[in-house]
Design a protein around this motif. Structure first.
Motif, mmCIF file in Angstrom:
data_model
loop_
_atom_site.group_PDB
_atom_site.id
_atom_site.type_symbol
_atom_site.label_atom_id
_atom_site.label_comp_id
_atom_site.label_asym_id
_atom_site.label_seq_id
_atom_site.Cartn_x
_atom_site.Cartn_y
_atom_site.Cartn_z
ATOM 1 N N GLU A 22 -16.929 16.121 -17.486
ATOM 2 C CA GLU A 22 -17.639 15.727 -16.963
ATOM 3 C C GLU A 22 -17.615 14.071 -17.210
ATOM 4 O O GLU A 22 -17.971 13.713 -17.995
ATOM 5 C CB GLU A 22 -18.840 16.035 -16.819
ATOM 6 N N PHE A 23 -18.220 12.761 -15.866
ATOM 7 C CA PHE A 23 -18.333 12.215 -16.037
ATOM 8 C C PHE A 23 -19.712 12.312 -16.263
ATOM 9 O O PHE A 23 -20.407 12.318 -15.794
ATOM 10 C CB PHE A 23 -17.778 11.294 -15.056
ATOM 11 N N TYR A 24 -19.922 10.641 -17.501
ATOM 12 C CA TYR A 24 -21.085 10.342 -17.645
ATOM 13 C C TYR A 24 -21.915 9.120 -16.883
ATOM 14 O O TYR A 24 -22.723 8.897 -16.700
ATOM 15 C CB TYR A 24 -21.395 10.694 -18.763
ATOM 16 N N GLN A 25 -20.699 8.109 -17.573
ATOM 17 C CA GLN A 25 -21.342 6.527 -17.343
ATOM 18 C C GLN A 25 -19.877 5.238 -17.214
ATOM 19 O O GLN A 25 -19.285 5.706 -18.085
ATOM 20 C CB GLN A 25 -22.217 6.163 -18.322
ATOM 21 N N THR A 26 -20.562 4.690 -16.386
ATOM 22 C CA THR A 26 -19.553 3.379 -16.596
ATOM 23 C C THR A 26 -19.677 2.025 -17.192
ATOM 24 O O THR A 26 -20.567 1.822 -16.852
ATOM 25 C CB THR A 26 -19.109 3.127 -14.908
ATOM 26 N N LEU A 27 -19.201 2.114 -18.511
ATOM 27 C CA LEU A 27 -19.753 0.021 -18.972
ATOM 28 C C LEU A 27 -19.165 -1.005 -18.108
ATOM 29 O O LEU A 27 -17.428 -0.950 -18.438
ATOM 30 C CB LEU A 27 -18.973 0.765 -20.165
ATOM 31 N N LYS A 28 -19.549 -2.055 -17.698
ATOM 32 C CA LYS A 28 -18.897 -2.701 -17.096
ATOM 33 C C LYS A 28 -19.479 -4.479 -17.647
ATOM 34 O O LYS A 28 -20.556 -4.525 -17.910
ATOM 35 C CB LYS A 28 -19.045 -3.168 -15.488
ATOM 36 N N SER A 29 -18.683 -4.670 -18.101
ATOM 37 C CA SER A 29 -19.303 -6.424 -19.433
ATOM 38 C C SER A 29 -17.723 -7.140 -19.457
ATOM 39 O O SER A 29 -17.922 -8.273 -19.432
ATOM 40 C CB SER A 29 -19.823 -5.643 -20.517
ATOM 41 N N HIS A 30 -16.656 -6.062 -19.189
ATOM 42 C CA HIS A 30 -14.976 -6.392 -19.789
ATOM 43 C C HIS A 30 -15.266 -7.569 -18.474
ATOM 44 O O HIS A 30 -15.047 -7.188 -17.246
ATOM 45 C CB HIS A 30 -14.671 -6.035 -20.433
ATOM 46 N N LYS A 31 -14.206 -8.888 -18.614
ATOM 47 C CA LYS A 31 -13.558 -9.506 -17.455
ATOM 48 C C LYS A 31 -12.311 -9.359 -17.788
ATOM 49 O O LYS A 31 -11.371 -9.957 -16.036
ATOM 50 C CB LYS A 31 -13.950 -10.953 -18.282
ATOM 51 N N ASN A 32 -11.143 -8.867 -18.307
ATOM 52 C CA ASN A 32 -10.751 -8.439 -18.106
ATOM 53 C C ASN A 32 -9.837 -6.776 -18.558
ATOM 54 O O ASN A 32 -10.764 -6.289 -18.784
ATOM 55 C CB ASN A 32 -10.242 -9.258 -18.830
ATOM 56 N N SER A 33 -8.737 -6.646 -18.730
ATOM 57 C CA SER A 33 -8.662 -5.355 -19.350
ATOM 58 C C SER A 33 -9.413 -4.758 -20.866
ATOM 59 O O SER A 33 -9.194 -6.062 -21.960
ATOM 60 C CB SER A 33 -6.760 -4.713 -19.247
ATOM 61 N N VAL A 34 -9.499 -3.267 -20.767
ATOM 62 C CA VAL A 34 -10.481 -3.066 -22.358
ATOM 63 C C VAL A 34 -8.740 -2.539 -23.066
ATOM 64 O O VAL A 34 -8.306 -1.821 -22.453
ATOM 65 C CB VAL A 34 -11.700 -2.681 -22.314
ATOM 66 N N ASN A 35 -8.204 -2.631 -23.920
ATOM 67 C CA ASN A 35 -7.283 -2.763 -24.856
ATOM 68 C C ASN A 35 -7.933 -1.787 -25.960
ATOM 69 O O ASN A 35 -6.768 -0.553 -25.939
ATOM 70 C CB ASN A 35 -6.377 -3.610 -25.269
ATOM 71 N N ILE A 36 -8.271 -2.183 -26.999
ATOM 72 C CA ILE A 36 -9.359 -1.174 -27.271
ATOM 73 C C ILE A 36 -10.153 -0.704 -27.884
ATOM 74 O O ILE A 36 -10.902 -1.932 -28.138
ATOM 75 C CB ILE A 36 -8.298 -1.998 -29.068
ATOM 76 N N LEU A 37 -10.453 0.158 -29.073
ATOM 77 C CA LEU A 37 -12.215 0.916 -28.686
ATOM 78 C C LEU A 37 -12.070 1.791 -30.560
ATOM 79 O O LEU A 37 -11.038 1.824 -30.889
ATOM 80 C CB LEU A 37 -12.206 2.527 -27.603
ATOM 81 N N ILE A 38 -12.997 1.068 -31.479
ATOM 82 C CA ILE A 38 -13.044 1.368 -32.258
ATOM 83 C C ILE A 38 -14.755 2.159 -32.757
ATOM 84 O O ILE A 38 -16.040 0.983 -32.126
ATOM 85 C CB ILE A 38 -12.840 -0.122 -33.010
#
Length: 93
Positions: free
Chosen positions: A40-56
């Motif tokens: 199920e979709f939970y939440q969208t995070l909108k903060s970056h101004k361009n593509s998001v490449n890596i999550l740690i």
């Protein structure tokens, strides 16, 4: 499953038991909840101004995102929502 992204997904990462996130070229991070056999979709995070490449993943429900906008963002869960608590901007100017 509808991805809720308007461009390709670059990265997928587990957050904690029952939750994972996806990062996309559309500059958004989506949080997903696994409910039994359903996703199920939970939440969208909108903060970056361009593509998001890596999550740690730093710890359960605390992670970094790194984007083509040269920003590193720190995200945590607070009161049932994921929020951005800090941004480090790496400018070349």
């Amino acid at each position: 499953i509808k991805t809720h992204h308007s461009d390709s997904i670059n990265y997928c990462m587990s957050l904690t038991e029952g939750f994972f996130c996806t990062a996309s070229n559309d500059s958004n991070i989506n949080i997903w909840k696994i409910n039994g056999e359903k996703i199920e979709f939970y939440q969208t995070l909108k903060s970056h101004k361009n593509s998001v490449n890596i999550l740690i993943n730093l710890s359960p429900m605390k992670f970094l995102s790194i984007g083509s906008d040269k920003d590193v963002k720190v995200w945590i869960e607070k009161n049932g929502e994921i929020i951005n608590i800090n941004t480090i901007e790496f400018n070349t100017d």
